[in-house]
Design an enzyme around this catalytic site. Structure first.
Site, PDB file in Angstrom:
ATOM      1  N   TYR A 146       0.811  -1.217   0.000  1.00 48.16           N
ATOM      2  CA  TYR A 146       0.000   0.000   0.000  1.00 48.16           C
ATOM      3  C   TYR A 146       0.846   1.269   0.000  1.00 48.16           C
ATOM      4  O   TYR A 146       0.468   2.271  -0.594  1.00 48.16           O
ATOM      5  CB  TYR A 146      -0.903   0.022   1.237  1.00 48.16           C
ATOM      6  CG  TYR A 146      -2.198  -0.731   1.094  1.00 48.16           C
ATOM      7  CD1 TYR A 146      -2.200  -2.104   0.902  1.00 48.16           C
ATOM      8  CD2 TYR A 146      -3.424  -0.069   1.164  1.00 48.16           C
ATOM      9  CE1 TYR A 146      -3.390  -2.796   0.783  1.00 48.16           C
ATOM     10  CE2 TYR A 146      -4.617  -0.753   1.051  1.00 48.16           C
ATOM     11  CZ  TYR A 146      -4.590  -2.121   0.854  1.00 48.16           C
ATOM     12  OH  TYR A 146      -5.769  -2.806   0.736  1.00 48.16           O
ATOM     13  N   LYS A 196       3.574 -15.767   4.044  1.00 48.03           N
ATOM     14  CA  LYS A 196       3.764 -16.465   2.762  1.00 48.03           C
ATOM     15  C   LYS A 196       5.267 -16.630   2.571  1.00 48.03           C
ATOM     16  O   LYS A 196       5.840 -16.196   1.561  1.00 48.03           O
ATOM     17  CB  LYS A 196       3.106 -15.627   1.647  1.00 48.03           C
ATOM     18  CG  LYS A 196       3.096 -16.274   0.273  1.00 48.03           C
ATOM     19  CD  LYS A 196       2.097 -17.401   0.136  1.00 48.03           C
ATOM     20  CE  LYS A 196       2.228 -18.062  -1.228  1.00 48.03           C
ATOM     21  NZ  LYS A 196       1.385 -19.274  -1.351  1.00 48.03           N
ATOM     22  N   ASP A 228      -2.688 -18.463   2.058  1.00 54.92           N
ATOM     23  CA  ASP A 228      -3.675 -19.151   1.210  1.00 54.92           C
ATOM     24  C   ASP A 228      -4.393 -20.231   2.009  1.00 54.92           C
ATOM     25  O   ASP A 228      -5.616 -20.401   1.937  1.00 54.92           O
ATOM     26  CB  ASP A 228      -3.031 -19.696  -0.075  1.00 54.92           C
ATOM     27  CG  ASP A 228      -1.701 -20.411   0.138  1.00 54.92           C
ATOM     28  OD1 ASP A 228      -1.176 -20.389   1.275  1.00 54.92           O
ATOM     29  OD2 ASP A 228      -1.183 -21.003  -0.826  1.00 54.92           O
ATOM     30  N   ASP A 252      -6.174  -6.948   4.282  1.00 53.74           N
ATOM     31  CA  ASP A 252      -7.285  -6.379   3.507  1.00 53.74           C
ATOM     32  C   ASP A 252      -8.155  -7.505   2.968  1.00 53.74           C
ATOM     33  O   ASP A 252      -9.384  -7.483   3.088  1.00 53.74           O
ATOM     34  CB  ASP A 252      -6.731  -5.538   2.344  1.00 53.74           C
ATOM     35  CG  ASP A 252      -7.858  -4.932   1.516  1.00 53.74           C
ATOM     36  OD1 ASP A 252      -8.808  -4.417   2.121  1.00 53.74           O
ATOM     37  OD2 ASP A 252      -7.793  -5.009   0.275  1.00 53.74           O
ATOM     38  N   ASP A 256     -11.999  -9.073   4.556  1.00 57.07           N
ATOM     39  CA  ASP A 256     -13.242  -9.132   3.773  1.00 57.07           C
ATOM     40  C   ASP A 256     -13.803 -10.553   3.790  1.00 57.07           C
ATOM     41  O   ASP A 256     -15.014 -10.753   3.808  1.00 57.07           O
ATOM     42  CB  ASP A 256     -13.009  -8.700   2.317  1.00 57.07           C
ATOM     43  CG  ASP A 256     -13.335  -7.223   2.104  1.00 57.07           C
ATOM     44  OD1 ASP A 256     -13.044  -6.425   3.020  1.00 57.07           O
ATOM     45  OD2 ASP A 256     -13.876  -6.873   1.040  1.00 57.07           O
TER      46      ASP A 256
HETATM   47  C1  IPM Z   1     -10.271  -1.445   3.861  1.00 56.24           C
HETATM   48  C2  IPM Z   1     -10.587  -0.884   2.507  1.00 56.24           C
HETATM   49  C3  IPM Z   1      -9.467   0.045   2.108  1.00 56.24           C
HETATM   50  C4  IPM Z   1      -8.171  -0.760   2.069  1.00 56.24           C
HETATM   51  C5  IPM Z   1      -9.702   0.775   0.766  1.00 56.24           C
HETATM   52  C6  IPM Z   1     -10.996   1.549   0.791  1.00 56.24           C
HETATM   53  C7  IPM Z   1      -8.549   1.649   0.380  1.00 56.24           C
HETATM   54  O1  IPM Z   1     -10.768  -1.918   1.591  1.00 56.24           O
HETATM   55  O2  IPM Z   1     -10.151  -0.637   4.815  1.00 56.24           O
HETATM   56  O3  IPM Z   1     -10.136  -2.663   3.985  1.00 56.24           O
HETATM   57  O4  IPM Z   1      -7.865  -1.382   1.047  1.00 56.24           O
HETATM   58  O5  IPM Z   1      -7.461  -0.768   3.081  1.00 56.24           O
HETATM   59 MG    MG Z   2     -10.698  -3.822   2.402  1.00 54.84          MG
END
Ligand code: IPM
Ligand code: MG
Length: 369
Positions: A146, A196, A228, A252, A256
């Site tokens: 990032y 990893k 993974d 990240d 999710d």
């Molecule tokens: C998160 C989001 C952010 C990230 C985006 C919106 C830049 O997906 O906070 O997980 O990738 O960190």
């Molecule tokens: Mg995210």
């Protein structure tokens, strides 16, 4: 009486409507405790870009600088709408990442919590959920791909190319490890270190530093797991996890997936902590498709308030009450249309009604001190 300044950045899409509900909860916390909150609203995200030409304008920076804590709603636009903003001014690159960098909020805590009251939201089978899922993803938030150097252009063969760098130094790894080990010490004393190292040199250093830090926490058992393999394990056996620590990009993606096993990212609040400043935000986007419809569940935003109470204001007991109040609303059979389908046996209520019900439940709970 304690007094705290809170920068309130409602953000884009569903941000303002879920923030409104979170503020109702904060107001009640103020009424039932010896504390006062000074709310300082400010523009952040695409809304700020369209108003000022900047997604994180100077006026907002000034407010955040002064604040004791920052409560931030989701930001961003649909893929198509985003294209109307120059790439570097888009809310993610123009506001969110600069905020993380400015306040050096290196430790991101993302609870993946599925108590019995929420189990019906999950796509996982009952035997996999067992007594409930309760884990925390600790994501390094200001390093790795990032924030590494980026380069793009035309290479020697005349082809367009791009290069992004994954960089960590040992200090960055050590500080996030301390955060993860401390949390593990307070919980089930289990830490899954996600890496990893069979491919990435960055993971080799990551693991080396982890082992050095582990010596200081002899009561925490560490399991090393490839990223993974962790993705599969999160689906097949999520209850084995308690605290999981990982670098930025892995965090990240897996966080999710955490939302996926809960049934919705709408159930994912988070805390982003630095040494001097912290901000609190849902882990999800601004859901422009359902914005303004009064159907988004405010759980992630109210949960972010709970995390703020615990981490920034030393009000862990009230934080627990806020979680319990939200769970009680679900246990009573209520839900919102973003989380549940009509006919699924729940009573459908609006964003606003959900917030009101949480407030009612919280009012009925014994005050803490
Ligand atoms: C998160 C989001 C952010 C990230 C985006 C919106 C830049 O997906 O906070 O997980 O990738 O960190
Ligand atoms: Mg995210």
């Amino acid at each position: 009486m304690k007094h705290y300044k809170i920068a309130v950045l409602a953000g884009d899409g569903i941000g303002p409507e879920i923030t409104r509900e979170a503020l109702k909860v904060l107001k009640l916390i103020e009424e039932r405790n010896d504390v006062s909150f000074e709310l300082m609203p400010a523009a952040f995200g695409a809304c700020a870009y369209f108003a000022t030409g900047d997604a994180f304008p100077q006026a907002t920076i000034d407010i955040c600088d002064q604040a004791d804590a920052i409560l931030k709603g989701p930001i961003g636009l649909s893929h198509e709408e985003s294209k109307k903003i120059p790439i570097d001014k888009q809310p993610e690159r123009g506001a969110l990442l600069p905020m993380r960098r400015r306040y050096n909020t290196y430790a991101n805590f993302r609870p993946v919590s599925l108590p019995k009251a929420l189990a019906h939201f999950s796509p996982l089978k009952a035997e996999i959920i067992g007594e409930g899922i309760d884990l925390v993803i600790v994501r390094e938030l200001v390093g790795g791909l990032y924030f590494g150097q980026k380069e793009s252009g035309i290479n020697e063969q005349g082809l367009r190319y791009v290069k992004e760098t994954l960089e960590y130094d040992e200090l960055q790894i050590r500080r996030i490890m301390h955060q993860a080990f401390k949390l593990a010490s307070k919980r089930r004393k289990l830490l899954h270190n996600i890496h990893k190292s069979n491919v990435l040199k960055s993971s080799v250093l990551w693991n080396e530093v982890m082992e050095e830090v582990a010596v200081e926490y002899p009561d925490v058992t560490v399991y090393n797991m490839l990223v993974d393999s962790a993705a599969t394990a999160l689906c097949l056996n999520p209850t084995q996890f308690d605290v999981m620590v990982m670098e930025n990009m892995f965090g990240d993606i897996l966080s999710d997936q955490g939302g996926g096993i809960l049934g919705s990212l709408g159930l994912m609040p988070s805390a982003c902590i630095g040494d001097d400043k912290a901000y609190y935000e849902p882990s999800h986007g601004s859901a422009p498709d359902i914005a303004g419809k009064n159907i988004a569940n405010p759980y992630s935003m109210i949960g972010s308030v709970a995390m703020m109470l615990e981490n920034s204001f030393d009000m862990a007991d009230e934080a627990k009450n806020v979680w319990a109040a939200m769970q009680a609303v679900f246990s009573d059979g209520y839900s919102t249309a973003d989380l549940s389908k009509a006919g699924s046996g729940v009573t459908m209520i609006s964003t606003e009604q959900f917030g009101d019900k949480v407030v009612e439940k919280l009012k009925a709970m014994p005050k803490v001190s």
